[in-house]
Design an enzyme around this catalytic site. Structure first.
Site, mmCIF file in Angstrom:
data_model
loop_
_atom_site.group_PDB
_atom_site.id
_atom_site.type_symbol
_atom_site.label_atom_id
_atom_site.label_comp_id
_atom_site.label_asym_id
_atom_site.label_seq_id
_atom_site.Cartn_x
_atom_site.Cartn_y
_atom_site.Cartn_z
ATOM 1 N N SER A 94 0.829 -1.201 0.000
ATOM 2 C CA SER A 94 0.000 0.000 0.000
ATOM 3 C C SER A 94 0.870 1.260 0.000
ATOM 4 O O SER A 94 0.383 2.361 0.177
ATOM 5 C CB SER A 94 -0.954 -0.010 1.202
ATOM 6 O OG SER A 94 -0.229 -0.215 2.392
ATOM 7 N N GLY A 95 2.149 1.101 -0.212
ATOM 8 C CA GLY A 95 3.054 2.255 -0.177
ATOM 9 C C GLY A 95 3.199 2.947 -1.519
ATOM 10 O O GLY A 95 2.638 2.532 -2.537
ATOM 11 N N LYS A 132 2.559 1.687 -5.475
ATOM 12 C CA LYS A 132 1.505 2.391 -6.203
ATOM 13 C C LYS A 132 2.034 2.984 -7.508
ATOM 14 O O LYS A 132 1.453 2.811 -8.571
ATOM 15 C CB LYS A 132 1.018 3.494 -5.270
ATOM 16 C CG LYS A 132 0.079 4.476 -5.843
ATOM 17 C CD LYS A 132 -0.329 5.420 -4.734
ATOM 18 C CE LYS A 132 -0.916 6.681 -5.313
ATOM 19 N NZ LYS A 132 -1.228 7.645 -4.263
ATOM 20 N N ASP A 187 18.355 -0.757 -9.397
ATOM 21 C CA ASP A 187 18.602 0.648 -9.675
ATOM 22 C C ASP A 187 17.843 0.867 -10.972
ATOM 23 O O ASP A 187 18.248 0.382 -12.028
ATOM 24 C CB ASP A 187 20.095 0.926 -9.881
ATOM 25 C CG ASP A 187 20.345 2.403 -10.119
ATOM 26 O OD1 ASP A 187 19.659 2.977 -10.990
ATOM 27 O OD2 ASP A 187 21.206 2.996 -9.447
ATOM 28 N N HIS A 188 16.716 1.553 -10.900
ATOM 29 C CA HIS A 188 15.823 1.492 -12.069
ATOM 30 C C HIS A 188 16.419 2.172 -13.302
ATOM 31 O O HIS A 188 15.964 1.939 -14.410
ATOM 32 C CB HIS A 188 14.418 1.994 -11.734
ATOM 33 C CG HIS A 188 14.268 3.477 -11.684
ATOM 34 N ND1 HIS A 188 14.682 4.233 -10.633
ATOM 35 C CD2 HIS A 188 13.734 4.349 -12.573
ATOM 36 C CE1 HIS A 188 14.406 5.498 -10.864
ATOM 37 N NE2 HIS A 188 13.836 5.600 -12.040
ATOM 38 N N LEU A 230 19.073 1.338 -14.593
ATOM 39 C CA LEU A 230 19.628 0.237 -15.392
ATOM 40 C C LEU A 230 18.572 -0.445 -16.258
ATOM 41 O O LEU A 230 18.902 -1.243 -17.121
ATOM 42 C CB LEU A 230 20.296 -0.790 -14.469
ATOM 43 C CG LEU A 230 21.562 -0.287 -13.780
ATOM 44 C CD1 LEU A 230 22.090 -1.329 -12.817
ATOM 45 C CD2 LEU A 230 22.622 0.054 -14.824
ATOM 46 N N HIS A 271 21.869 6.278 -9.503
ATOM 47 C CA HIS A 271 21.506 6.377 -10.924
ATOM 48 C C HIS A 271 22.634 6.971 -11.786
ATOM 49 O O HIS A 271 23.002 6.419 -12.811
ATOM 50 C CB HIS A 271 20.247 7.219 -11.112
ATOM 51 C CG HIS A 271 19.079 6.765 -10.289
ATOM 52 N ND1 HIS A 271 18.888 5.451 -9.944
ATOM 53 C CD2 HIS A 271 18.032 7.439 -9.740
ATOM 54 C CE1 HIS A 271 17.771 5.348 -9.221
ATOM 55 N NE2 HIS A 271 17.239 6.536 -9.081
ATOM 56 N N LYS A 294 25.724 16.246 -12.728
ATOM 57 C CA LYS A 294 24.877 17.345 -12.236
ATOM 58 C C LYS A 294 23.476 16.798 -12.000
ATOM 59 O O LYS A 294 22.942 16.098 -12.865
ATOM 60 C CB LYS A 294 24.778 18.459 -13.291
ATOM 61 C CG LYS A 294 26.105 19.071 -13.680
ATOM 62 C CD LYS A 294 25.922 20.157 -14.744
ATOM 63 C CE LYS A 294 25.427 19.601 -16.052
ATOM 64 N NZ LYS A 294 25.280 20.558 -17.130
ATOM 65 N N ARG A 334 26.617 14.054 -22.094
ATOM 66 C CA ARG A 334 27.227 14.918 -23.111
ATOM 67 C C ARG A 334 28.735 14.662 -23.107
ATOM 68 O O ARG A 334 29.420 14.974 -22.136
ATOM 69 C CB ARG A 334 26.917 16.378 -22.781
ATOM 70 C CG ARG A 334 27.305 17.379 -23.851
ATOM 71 C CD ARG A 334 26.698 18.736 -23.534
ATOM 72 N NE ARG A 334 25.241 18.673 -23.654
ATOM 73 C CZ ARG A 334 24.566 19.120 -24.716
ATOM 74 N NH1 ARG A 334 25.195 19.683 -25.712
ATOM 75 N NH2 ARG A 334 23.245 19.009 -24.753
ATOM 76 N N LYS A 386 27.094 16.247 -32.559
ATOM 77 C CA LYS A 386 27.258 17.605 -33.102
ATOM 78 C C LYS A 386 28.556 17.650 -33.885
ATOM 79 O O LYS A 386 29.618 17.302 -33.352
ATOM 80 C CB LYS A 386 27.298 18.622 -31.967
ATOM 81 C CG LYS A 386 25.924 18.927 -31.415
ATOM 82 C CD LYS A 386 25.989 19.704 -30.136
ATOM 83 C CE LYS A 386 26.534 21.102 -30.314
ATOM 84 N NZ LYS A 386 26.399 21.883 -29.044
HETATM 85 C C1 BG6 Z 1 14.211 8.032 -7.771
HETATM 86 C C2 BG6 Z 1 14.445 9.195 -6.855
HETATM 87 O O1 BG6 Z 1 15.097 6.997 -7.479
HETATM 88 O O2 BG6 Z 1 14.405 8.441 -9.108
HETATM 89 C C3 BG6 Z 1 13.533 10.349 -7.218
HETATM 90 O O3 BG6 Z 1 14.210 8.808 -5.518
HETATM 91 C C4 BG6 Z 1 13.655 10.693 -8.679
HETATM 92 O O4 BG6 Z 1 13.808 11.491 -6.429
HETATM 93 C C5 BG6 Z 1 13.512 9.439 -9.539
HETATM 94 O O5 BG6 Z 1 12.622 11.600 -9.001
HETATM 95 C C6 BG6 Z 1 13.796 9.729 -10.986
HETATM 96 O O6 BG6 Z 1 13.431 8.620 -11.767
HETATM 97 P P1 BG6 Z 1 12.914 8.829 -13.255
HETATM 98 O O7 BG6 Z 1 12.780 7.443 -13.774
HETATM 99 O O8 BG6 Z 1 11.626 9.569 -13.168
HETATM 100 O O9 BG6 Z 1 13.972 9.624 -13.939
#
Ligand code: BG6
Length: 493
Positions: free
Chosen positions: A14-15, A19, A176-177, A179, A239, A330, A343, A375
């Protein structure tokens, strides 16, 4: 391969994560028929709900733009069920086990995938209770875990130590989404499948590498979580560093998970700690027109918070390929646009016949509007010998018809179900990544006199940013007002 006879258990059903990501991804896989036919999904969380109430909630997580999707969602709910229970007691986990046993009755195997969509505070206790009470007797067990994997090297090791007696590394899938993102998965192909890129991919030809993550919204609603972590822990240590690693690693011997991860670890181990002198931090204030709130306006954020919502930092890699090349990362919240891109700026061409000719840049746009463009200088068509900056452009939406890019979570959940670890973080990789960041994080946490620079909500970040990147050799060139040719892109940004 994909196992039949699998039950997925979503803990923390339910978190927020369940969701926003887990259930939509499971539904996406279900409706595209990527899940095994007999799949069942069991939710587990503290909230007491009956079956109908739970299904209503699951449905509310998922958008149904058409009648067809609505019907598919209905079918999806028929494989969903729910158990409510605490996270730190045996009894409810035994109940969960009983419920799964009932589903599994008559099956010759019982494969169980546990998806931990949980806050860090209960993570360890749940992993222990699962092992003790719900581990399958016959079949495969897998546990998918989500960041934050600790807050620094010490706490990450503690978490890992708590996992170790119960879960083998081959059973653990650390997500680590990034990836799972299409363009991130393309990096190895782009680099190692193209001779001209491979040949120039080093310190002799590349002057700097920038990895940029920008979001146009603040931390509204997530201030409580965010303030404890900050932008460096939230997106950079994981990420952006993952992207950096894939850009910098050597060619793996094969595409197997361990060969890829061995090379990733090797490059991380060649990186010294990030030094505070190579870092700037910022925190957003109100927007210039006053309509958007400052970070500290969030009720869940302390009024004297020094939490960075923006950071630019430079990492170096001490190896033959990269020595001296700045990798500028950044990341910021509440900026002027949504964009994640890489870049690569090449070195100047030899002068002589040219004066002030801009540098080549290879831009890899991770999101939105996936694209790769280079470029380059060309002769302006016509009678003169004037040069012009133009580009070789691979914009996915233009190049690939019927483009359907899967959600990162869809791709990763499917990989975990297949037992493919390639796009998950290995224990030694996690350790190596925390090592690079921990001294900086402790320095920023401890030194009370270091206060992030304020930047307006909706701006490009702190005013010093351009000077900062320039000081590492990045040359901004707006030669003849060059702009990437987005006008002819169907989805104009
Ligand atoms: C999450 C962070 O891991 O990645 C968020 O906790 C961030 O703060 C998000 O917004 C960014 O993911 P995406 O897939 O929207 O670029």
């Amino acid at each position: 391969e994909l196992k039949e006879n699998t039950v997925i258990v979503v803990l923390g059903a339910s978190g927020d994560l369940a969701k926003k990501k887990t259930f939509p991804a499971l539904f996406g896989l279900f409706r595209n028929k990527f899940l095994p036919k007999d799949i069942k999904i069991v939710g587990y969380a503290r909230t007491k709900m009956d079956h109908t109430e739970y299904l209503k909630r699951v449905k509310s997580y998922i958008k149904t733009p058409t009648k067809e999707v609505e019907e598919q969602l209905e079918q999806f709910t028929s494989i969903c069920s729910y158990i409510a229970g605490q996270y730190d007691q045996d009894e409810p986990f035994q109940q969960l086990d009983k419920h799964i046993n009932e589903i599994e009755e008559g099956r010759k195997e019982n494969n169980r995938v546990f998806y931990m969509a949980l806050p860090p505070s209960v993570f360890t206790t749940v992993s222990q209770h699962l092992k003790k009470n719900c581990y399958p007797k016959e079949g495969i067990a897998r546990i998918i875990i989500e960041k934050p994997f600790g807050k620094d090297l010490g706490s990450s090791r503690q978490l890992q130590k708590a996992l170790e007696p119960n879960w083998k590394e081959e059973e653990i899938f650390r997500i680590d989404h990034y990836l799972g993102k299409e363009m991130v998965k393309n990096l190895l192909i782009l680099r190692f499948g193209n001779e001209f890129l491979g040949a120039t991919w080093n310190r002799n030809h590349i002057d700097s590498v920038q990895i940029t993550f920008k979001e146009p919204f603040g931390t509204e609603g997530r201030g409580g979580y965010f303030d404890e972590f900050g932008i460096i822990r939230d997106v950079m240590q994981n990420h952006l560093l993952q992207v950096l690693t894939l850009l910098a690693m050597e060619r793996p011997i094969s595409f197997s998970a361990e060969d890829i991860r061995d090379e990733k670890v090797r490059v991380l181990r060649g990186m010294p700690h990030i030094e505070p002198k190579n870092v700037i931090i910022g925190q957003y204030g109100k927007s210039l027109d006053g309509t958007k709130p400052a970070y500290k306006d969030d009720d869940t954020v302390p009024k004297d918070s020094r939490c960075p919502t923006f950071c630019a930092m430079v990492a170096f890699i001490k190896n033959e390929r990269w020595d001296g090349v700045p990798f500028i990362m950044k990341a910021g919240k509440a900026l002027n646009e949504q964009k994640t891109e890489i870049r690569i700026q090449f070195k100047d061409v030899t002068s002589g016949i040219f004066k002030d000719i801009p540098r080549n840049e290879l831009v890899i746009r991770i999101q939105p509007n996936e694209s790769v463009y280079l470029k380059m200088n060309s002769k302006l068509p016509g009678l003169s010998m004037q040069t012009v900056v133009t580009e070789l452009d691979l914009t996915y939406r233009r190049r690939f018809s019927d483009l359907k890019i899967p959600e990162a979570y869809e791709s990763l959940i499917l990989d975990a179900m297949k037992g493919d670890h390639s796009n998950f973080v290995r224990d030694d990789e996690l350790d190596a990544s925390w090592r690079i960041f921990t001294p900086l994080l402790h320095y920023l946490d401890d030194k009370k006199e270091i206060v992030p620079m304020e930047y307006p909500y909706g701006s490009r970040g702190p005013a010093v940013l351009d000077d900062f990147t320039a000081s590492y050799g990045y040359k901004f060139s707006d030669a003849a007002g060059y702009q990437w040719n987005t006008a002819s892109t169907p989805n104009k940004l």
